[in-house]
Enzyme design. Structure first.
Site, PDB file in Angstrom:
ATOM      1  N   HIS A   1      36.113  32.877  84.165  1.00  0.00           N
ATOM      2  CA  HIS A   1      36.977  34.142  84.426  1.00  0.00           C
ATOM      3  C   HIS A   1      37.557  33.973  82.910  1.00  0.00           C
ATOM      4  CE1 HIS A   1      39.433  37.047  85.806  1.00  0.00           C
ATOM      5  NE2 HIS A   1      40.055  36.459  86.648  1.00  0.00           N
TER       6      HIS A   1
ATOM      7  N   HIS B   1      28.875  40.078  83.321  1.00  0.00           N
ATOM      8  CA  HIS B   1      29.863  40.422  84.342  1.00  0.00           C
ATOM      9  C   HIS B   1      29.538  40.911  85.431  1.00  0.00           C
ATOM     10  CE1 HIS B   1      33.805  42.688  85.298  1.00  0.00           C
ATOM     11  NE2 HIS B   1      34.200  41.856  84.312  1.00  0.00           N
TER      12      HIS B   1
ATOM     13  N   ASP C   1      35.966  38.965  76.885  1.00  0.00           N
ATOM     14  CA  ASP C   1      36.469  37.589  76.277  1.00  0.00           C
ATOM     15  C   ASP C   1      35.729  37.458  75.109  1.00  0.00           C
ATOM     16  OD1 ASP C   1      38.426  36.695  78.257  1.00  0.00           O
ATOM     17  OD2 ASP C   1      36.451  36.131  79.477  1.00  0.00           O
TER      18      ASP C   1
HETATM   19  N1  ACO Z   1      24.443  34.053  79.624  1.00  0.00           N
HETATM   20  C1  ACO Z   1      23.237  33.972  80.146  1.00  0.00           C
HETATM   21  N2  ACO Z   1      22.855  34.412  81.363  1.00  0.00           N
HETATM   22  C2  ACO Z   1      23.647  34.931  82.010  1.00  0.00           C
HETATM   23  C3  ACO Z   1      25.065  35.199  81.863  1.00  0.00           C
HETATM   24  C4  ACO Z   1      25.242  34.744  80.631  1.00  0.00           C
HETATM   25  N3  ACO Z   1      26.811  34.457  80.004  1.00  0.00           N
HETATM   26  N4  ACO Z   1      25.704  35.502  82.822  1.00  0.00           N
HETATM   27  C5  ACO Z   1      24.759  35.887  83.800  1.00  0.00           C
HETATM   28  N5  ACO Z   1      23.727  35.377  83.502  1.00  0.00           N
HETATM   29  C6  ACO Z   1      22.264  35.548  84.235  1.00  0.00           C
HETATM   30  C7  ACO Z   1      22.406  34.529  85.220  1.00  0.00           C
HETATM   31  O1  ACO Z   1      21.689  33.323  84.592  1.00  0.00           O
HETATM   32  C8  ACO Z   1      21.779  34.879  86.315  1.00  0.00           C
HETATM   33  O2  ACO Z   1      20.096  35.186  85.832  1.00  0.00           O
HETATM   34  P1  ACO Z   1      18.921  34.943  86.985  1.00  0.00           P
HETATM   35  O3  ACO Z   1      19.133  36.052  88.173  1.00  0.00           O
HETATM   36  O4  ACO Z   1      17.682  34.807  86.153  1.00  0.00           O
HETATM   37  O5  ACO Z   1      19.558  33.562  87.849  1.00  0.00           O
HETATM   38  C9  ACO Z   1      22.185  36.554  86.366  1.00  0.00           C
HETATM   39  O6  ACO Z   1      22.310  36.736  84.982  1.00  0.00           O
HETATM   40  C10 ACO Z   1      23.210  36.820  87.113  1.00  0.00           C
HETATM   41  O7  ACO Z   1      24.112  36.045  87.091  1.00  0.00           O
HETATM   42  P2  ACO Z   1      25.291  35.517  87.992  1.00  0.00           P
HETATM   43  O8  ACO Z   1      25.925  34.198  87.625  1.00  0.00           O
HETATM   44  O9  ACO Z   1      24.702  35.399  89.329  1.00  0.00           O
HETATM   45  O10 ACO Z   1      26.449  36.630  88.052  1.00  0.00           O
HETATM   46  P3  ACO Z   1      27.668  36.792  88.501  1.00  0.00           P
HETATM   47  O11 ACO Z   1      28.322  38.075  88.983  1.00  0.00           O
HETATM   48  O12 ACO Z   1      27.902  35.542  89.716  1.00  0.00           O
HETATM   49  O13 ACO Z   1      28.865  36.138  87.361  1.00  0.00           O
HETATM   50  C11 ACO Z   1      29.870  35.805  85.411  1.00  0.00           C
HETATM   51  C12 ACO Z   1      29.378  36.833  86.383  1.00  0.00           C
HETATM   52  C13 ACO Z   1      30.537  34.756  86.059  1.00  0.00           C
HETATM   53  C14 ACO Z   1      30.922  36.724  84.563  1.00  0.00           C
HETATM   54  C15 ACO Z   1      28.812  35.353  84.591  1.00  0.00           C
HETATM   55  O14 ACO Z   1      28.084  36.384  83.747  1.00  0.00           O
HETATM   56  C16 ACO Z   1      28.990  34.086  83.281  1.00  0.00           C
HETATM   57  O15 ACO Z   1      29.083  33.087  83.725  1.00  0.00           O
HETATM   58  N6  ACO Z   1      29.392  34.541  82.326  1.00  0.00           N
HETATM   59  C17 ACO Z   1      29.955  33.768  81.042  1.00  0.00           C
HETATM   60  C18 ACO Z   1      31.433  33.364  81.563  1.00  0.00           C
HETATM   61  C19 ACO Z   1      31.881  34.605  81.099  1.00  0.00           C
HETATM   62  O16 ACO Z   1      31.935  35.158  79.894  1.00  0.00           O
HETATM   63  N7  ACO Z   1      33.243  34.906  82.013  1.00  0.00           N
HETATM   64  C20 ACO Z   1      34.157  35.917  81.876  1.00  0.00           C
HETATM   65  C21 ACO Z   1      33.925  37.069  82.369  1.00  0.00           C
HETATM   66  S1  ACO Z   1      34.976  38.495  82.191  1.00  0.00           S
HETATM   67  C22 ACO Z   1      36.417  38.102  82.638  1.00  0.00           C
HETATM   68  O17 ACO Z   1      36.581  37.333  83.714  1.00  0.00           O
HETATM   69  C23 ACO Z   1      37.602  38.219  82.118  1.00  0.00           C
END
Ligand code: ACO
Length: 376
Positions: free
Chosen positions: A220, A259, A313
């Protein structure tokens, strides 16, 4: 059959009149007004009024709201004494969570949850937390706290208390725009946490404390610090491609991308990217901006097809760095802005409360034998 949605994806758990998000089109509006318009033309004070009242203020209303906020800039003296006793090695988000919680103890009626009382509590928390963050940062640098100045805007006053000198109008305006962009964002994890807590009719302090705890997680708001760490780890613009590819091959997530709701470019990132570019040029940080851009280009090539774009972010890291903030103040900056949105949601929840109490689908055994301890 119970409906299970891991991570509550796609579940509508509350109604709000504050922000609207269209994740497919990359749209964000506060009370119907596009975020880009607000970032360019509003102020954090006016945006907070908008979120809390669901309409823009008239000039006299904005003046009264701003004066009320400014009159509350200084935290209670006893809270500052408590702050002075905290270890200077504490992480600022742990400090902030503790201090928001502590503010309840200096409120003679901490548990009042009628909406007018909740609004005053929210205003006190919003107004006084910048002085707490600034004083803590100075304390760990061996410096005395700087008293707030009621003639300064919310954004300018924070930077003044942090640095002991008034920011330039450009810096104050950039920080103000950043605060507007971070003020609210639907039922994100920390906002949901705040609404869940207040739904027990607990108290505003507990709700905001829970939200601060949620925000610091690296999935987050904590991601902005991880973005900066990543930028620091990449030695040159040319090294960015190999670094990101290596991480993707290892199936690591790239901080600042992806996201739950946006499957298009986050409109806050669009604005922050322009801001980051300008501030980087003004502060001699263009190589940092260029590294960010190089990372974005690799990610767009590799991941845009999967709907993974920069989130709020990603460019806020470069922006905060150029404003001169310490790395571990990035997430607290997000929190100071989001207290506006959290508070608005707490008020909305109180206006039509029903306890949050979802079910869990039990997936364990049934009618299991109780084995006496000596036979296990
Ligand atoms: N880098 C690479 N791959 C990613 C990323 C990333 N940042 N985010 C998602 N993916 C991929 C996952 O590996 C997954 O791939 P798969 O289907 O092949 O397994 C797919 O995209 C879906 O990802 P999930 O993690 O299931 O998506 P979820 O909706 O649960 O998570 C989250 C969203 C937590 C924001 C995720 O994108 C992440 O971890 N991002 C990095 C951390 C981040 O920047 N957080 C800030 C978010 S904005 C905020 O809260 C203010």
């Amino acid at each position: 059959m119970p409906l299970t949605a891991k991570g509550l994806e796609g579940i509508v758990a509350a109604e709000t009149r504050m922000s609207f998000i269209d994740g497919e089109k990359g749209v964000l509006e506060y009370v119907g007004i596009p975020i880009d318009d607000l970032a360019r033309r509003s102020t954090f004070e006016e945006t907070t009024f908008l979120l809390w009242n669901k309409r823009l203020p008239r000039a006299d209303e904005l003046a009264a709201f701003t004066a009320d906020l400014r009159a509350r800039y200084a935290p209670p003296g006893a809270a500052m004494k408590l702050l002075a006793g905290l270890p200077t090695s504490a992480q600022p988000m742990h400090m902030l969570r503790t201090m928001v919680s502590a503010l309840a103890m200096f409120d003679p009626e901490p548990n009042r949850n009628d909406v007018p009382a909740a609004r005053v509590k929210a205003l006190n928390i919003l107004a006084s937390t910048p002085a707490i963050v600034a004083a803590f940062d100075r304390q760990r640098r061996g410096l005395a706290p700087v008293a707030p100045r009621a003639d300064l805007s919310f954004a300018a006053n924070f930077l003044y208390m942090l640095n002991g000198k008034e920011p330039t109008p450009t810096m104050a305006r950039a920080f103000d725009a950043c605060m507007i962009l971070h003020a609210d964002h639907g039922l994100n994890n920390s906002t949901f946490s705040a609404r869940v807590v207040i739904s027990t009719m607990s108290d505003v302090y507990s709700a905001i404390t829970a939200a601060v705890g949620s925000l610091r997680g690296p999935l987050h708001g904590g991601a902005n610090e991880d973005v900066m760490k990543m930028l620091n780890e990449i030695p040159t613009v040319a090294a960015a491609e190999g670094y990101i590819r290596g991480k993707l091959e290892r199936k690591d997530k790239i901080a600042g991308f992806g996201h739950r709701v946006y499957k298009a470019y986050d409109p806050r990132a669009t604005y922050l990217k322009t801001l980051a570019k300008q501030l980087a040029a003004d502060t001699g940080n263009t190589p940092l901006y260029e590294k960010s851009q190089a990372i974005e280009q690799v990610m767009l090539r590799e991941k845009a097809a999967k709907g993974i774009y920069p989130n709020v972010d990603f460019y806020s890291a470069t922006t905060y760095h150029c404003i001169g903030l310490q790395l571990d103040l990035f997430t607290p900056m997000f929190a100071l802005s989001r207290i506006s949105g959290w508070s608005g949601h707490v008020i909305e929840q109180l206006e039509g409360n029903r306890l949050f109490r979802p079910d869990a689908e039990y997936i364990g055994p049934h009618a299991a034998p109780y084995t006496p301890i000596e036979q296990r």
